[in-house]
Design a protein around this motif. Structure first.
Motif, PDB file in Angstrom:
ATOM      1  N   LEU A 144     -10.122   4.165  -1.270  1.00 45.09           N
ATOM      2  CA  LEU A 144      -9.287   3.293  -0.228  1.00 45.09           C
ATOM      3  C   LEU A 144      -9.608   3.740   0.978  1.00 45.09           C
ATOM      4  CD1 LEU A 144      -6.946   1.692   0.888  1.00 45.09           C
ATOM      5  CD2 LEU A 144      -5.616   3.637   0.691  1.00 45.09           C
ATOM      6  N   TRP A 145     -10.237   5.015   1.446  1.00 44.67           N
ATOM      7  CA  TRP A 145     -10.495   5.344   2.790  1.00 44.67           C
ATOM      8  C   TRP A 145     -11.867   4.530   3.065  1.00 44.67           C
ATOM      9  CZ3 TRP A 145      -5.793   5.901   3.976  1.00 44.67           C
ATOM     10  CH2 TRP A 145      -5.149   6.880   3.222  1.00 44.67           C
ATOM     11  N   LYS A 146     -12.808   4.764   1.909  1.00 42.50           N
ATOM     12  CA  LYS A 146     -14.011   4.151   2.120  1.00 42.50           C
ATOM     13  C   LYS A 146     -13.909   2.549   2.257  1.00 42.50           C
ATOM     14  CE  LYS A 146     -18.565   3.522   0.117  1.00 42.50           C
ATOM     15  NZ  LYS A 146     -18.747   2.359   0.564  1.00 42.50           N
ATOM     16  N   LEU A 147     -13.467   2.075   1.669  1.00 44.83           N
ATOM     17  CA  LEU A 147     -13.095   0.695   1.819  1.00 44.83           C
ATOM     18  C   LEU A 147     -12.250   0.306   3.344  1.00 44.83           C
ATOM     19  CD1 LEU A 147     -11.772  -0.421  -1.692  1.00 44.83           C
ATOM     20  CD2 LEU A 147     -13.962  -1.084  -0.507  1.00 44.83           C
ATOM     21  N   LEU A 148     -11.438   1.020   3.703  1.00 44.28           N
ATOM     22  CA  LEU A 148     -10.833   0.757   5.085  1.00 44.28           C
ATOM     23  C   LEU A 148     -12.073   0.931   6.258  1.00 44.28           C
ATOM     24  CD1 LEU A 148      -7.598   2.595   5.233  1.00 44.28           C
ATOM     25  CD2 LEU A 148      -7.819   0.073   4.991  1.00 44.28           C
ATOM     26  N   ILE A 149     -12.838   1.866   6.007  1.00 45.04           N
ATOM     27  CA  ILE A 149     -13.999   1.834   6.804  1.00 45.04           C
ATOM     28  C   ILE A 149     -15.012   0.577   6.725  1.00 45.04           C
ATOM     29  CG2 ILE A 149     -16.088   3.127   7.356  1.00 45.04           C
ATOM     30  CD1 ILE A 149     -14.640   5.897   6.372  1.00 45.04           C
ATOM     31  N   ASP A 150     -15.244   0.192   5.550  1.00 49.24           N
ATOM     32  CA  ASP A 150     -16.189  -0.762   5.321  1.00 49.24           C
ATOM     33  C   ASP A 150     -15.387  -2.109   6.062  1.00 49.24           C
ATOM     34  OD1 ASP A 150     -17.822   0.618   3.846  1.00 49.24           O
ATOM     35  OD2 ASP A 150     -17.255  -0.102   1.697  1.00 49.24           O
ATOM     36  N   ASN A 151     -14.036  -2.161   5.967  1.00 44.74           N
ATOM     37  CA  ASN A 151     -13.562  -3.346   6.573  1.00 44.74           C
ATOM     38  C   ASN A 151     -13.233  -3.109   8.062  1.00 44.74           C
ATOM     39  OD1 ASN A 151     -13.309  -5.309   4.256  1.00 44.74           O
ATOM     40  ND2 ASN A 151     -12.028  -3.676   3.188  1.00 44.74           N
ATOM     41  N   MET A 152     -13.657  -2.140   8.510  1.00 44.13           N
ATOM     42  CA  MET A 152     -13.431  -1.401  10.071  1.00 44.13           C
ATOM     43  C   MET A 152     -11.885  -1.547  10.237  1.00 44.13           C
ATOM     44  SD  MET A 152     -16.599  -3.256  11.770  1.00 44.13           S
ATOM     45  CE  MET A 152     -16.320  -4.818  11.564  1.00 44.13           C
ATOM     46  N   MET A 153     -11.002  -0.996   9.305  1.00 48.52           N
ATOM     47  CA  MET A 153      -9.596  -1.044   9.584  1.00 48.52           C
ATOM     48  C   MET A 153      -9.195   0.355   9.515  1.00 48.52           C
ATOM     49  SD  MET A 153      -6.788  -2.790   6.931  1.00 48.52           S
ATOM     50  CE  MET A 153      -7.480  -4.132   6.999  1.00 48.52           C
ATOM     51  N   LYS A 154      -8.187   0.741  10.399  1.00 52.47           N
ATOM     52  CA  LYS A 154      -7.775   2.082  10.467  1.00 52.47           C
ATOM     53  C   LYS A 154      -6.581   2.158   9.707  1.00 52.47           C
ATOM     54  CE  LYS A 154      -9.120   2.845  15.396  1.00 52.47           C
ATOM     55  NZ  LYS A 154      -8.732   3.156  16.632  1.00 52.47           N
ATOM     56  N   LYS A 155      -6.160   3.448   9.235  1.00 53.56           N
ATOM     57  CA  LYS A 155      -5.197   3.671   8.486  1.00 53.56           C
ATOM     58  C   LYS A 155      -3.631   3.014   9.249  1.00 53.56           C
ATOM     59  CE  LYS A 155      -6.923   7.953   6.789  1.00 53.56           C
ATOM     60  NZ  LYS A 155      -7.027   9.526   6.474  1.00 53.56           N
ATOM     61  N   ILE A 211      -4.238  -6.337  -2.624  1.00 56.47           N
ATOM     62  CA  ILE A 211      -4.248  -7.876  -2.054  1.00 56.47           C
ATOM     63  C   ILE A 211      -4.932  -7.757  -0.926  1.00 56.47           C
ATOM     64  CG2 ILE A 211      -2.823  -9.656  -1.597  1.00 56.47           C
ATOM     65  CD1 ILE A 211      -3.217  -9.088  -4.960  1.00 56.47           C
ATOM     66  N   GLU A 212      -4.409  -6.935   0.147  1.00 53.86           N
ATOM     67  CA  GLU A 212      -4.779  -6.954   1.750  1.00 53.86           C
ATOM     68  C   GLU A 212      -6.318  -6.585   1.749  1.00 53.86           C
ATOM     69  OE1 GLU A 212      -4.610  -7.340   5.418  1.00 53.86           O
ATOM     70  OE2 GLU A 212      -2.958  -7.750   4.241  1.00 53.86           O
ATOM     71  N   ILE A 213      -7.049  -5.593   1.018  1.00 57.81           N
ATOM     72  CA  ILE A 213      -8.388  -5.509   1.234  1.00 57.81           C
ATOM     73  C   ILE A 213      -9.298  -6.040  -0.025  1.00 57.81           C
ATOM     74  CG2 ILE A 213      -7.991  -3.418   2.528  1.00 57.81           C
ATOM     75  CD1 ILE A 213      -8.452  -1.711   0.149  1.00 57.81           C
ATOM     76  N   ASN A 214      -8.728  -6.694  -0.740  1.00 57.44           N
ATOM     77  CA  ASN A 214      -9.587  -7.446  -2.074  1.00 57.44           C
ATOM     78  C   ASN A 214     -10.186  -6.519  -2.774  1.00 57.44           C
ATOM     79  OD1 ASN A 214     -10.031  -9.702  -3.461  1.00 57.44           O
ATOM     80  ND2 ASN A 214     -12.072  -9.989  -2.077  1.00 57.44           N
ATOM     81  N   ALA A 215      -9.423  -5.557  -3.434  1.00 55.27           N
ATOM     82  CA  ALA A 215     -10.041  -4.378  -4.187  1.00 55.27           C
ATOM     83  C   ALA A 215      -9.075  -4.545  -5.457  1.00 55.27           C
ATOM     84  CB  ALA A 215      -9.856  -3.255  -3.471  1.00 55.27           C
ATOM     85  N   ASP A 216      -9.643  -3.856  -6.754  1.00 54.23           N
ATOM     86  CA  ASP A 216      -8.753  -3.225  -7.627  1.00 54.23           C
ATOM     87  C   ASP A 216      -8.260  -2.027  -7.458  1.00 54.23           C
ATOM     88  OD1 ASP A 216      -9.359  -5.747  -9.220  1.00 54.23           O
ATOM     89  OD2 ASP A 216     -11.235  -5.148  -9.682  1.00 54.23           O
ATOM     90  N   ILE A 217      -7.284  -1.754  -8.315  1.00 52.93           N
ATOM     91  CA  ILE A 217      -6.496  -0.449  -8.197  1.00 52.93           C
ATOM     92  C   ILE A 217      -7.560   0.766  -8.437  1.00 52.93           C
ATOM     93  CG2 ILE A 217      -5.627  -0.403 -10.524  1.00 52.93           C
ATOM     94  CD1 ILE A 217      -2.809   0.702  -8.971  1.00 52.93           C
TER      95      ILE A 217
END
Length: 67
Positions: free
Chosen positions: A8-19, A52-58
């Motif tokens: 999750l943290w990696k995908l947030l970085i990839d999407n330039m989104m903060k926690k 759903i928000e970051i378009n990922a699988d669990i």
């Protein structure tokens, strides 16, 4: 049982989104964000909404440490 949200943290970085931005978008509590940060269990509904928000699988956002 310990949960790892490294994906999750990696995908947030990839999407330039903060926690905190994710928290605000999905309207979950600061307590839930703290649980994620500490590797604790959160509801399946929260995980679903994150996916759903970051378009990922669990499996992309969470893994479980066995033992």
């Amino acid at each position: 049982m310990k949960y790892h949200y490294d994906g999750l943290w990696k995908l947030l970085i990839d999407n330039m989104m903060k926690k905190t931005e994710l928290q605000e978008r999905l309207e979950f509590s600061p307590t839930t964000l703290a649980k994620l940060g500490k590797g604790k269990a959160v509801s399946l509904d929260v995980l679903y909404r994150i996916c759903i928000e970051i378009n990922a699988d669990i499996g992309d956002i969470v893994s479980i440490e066995k033992g």
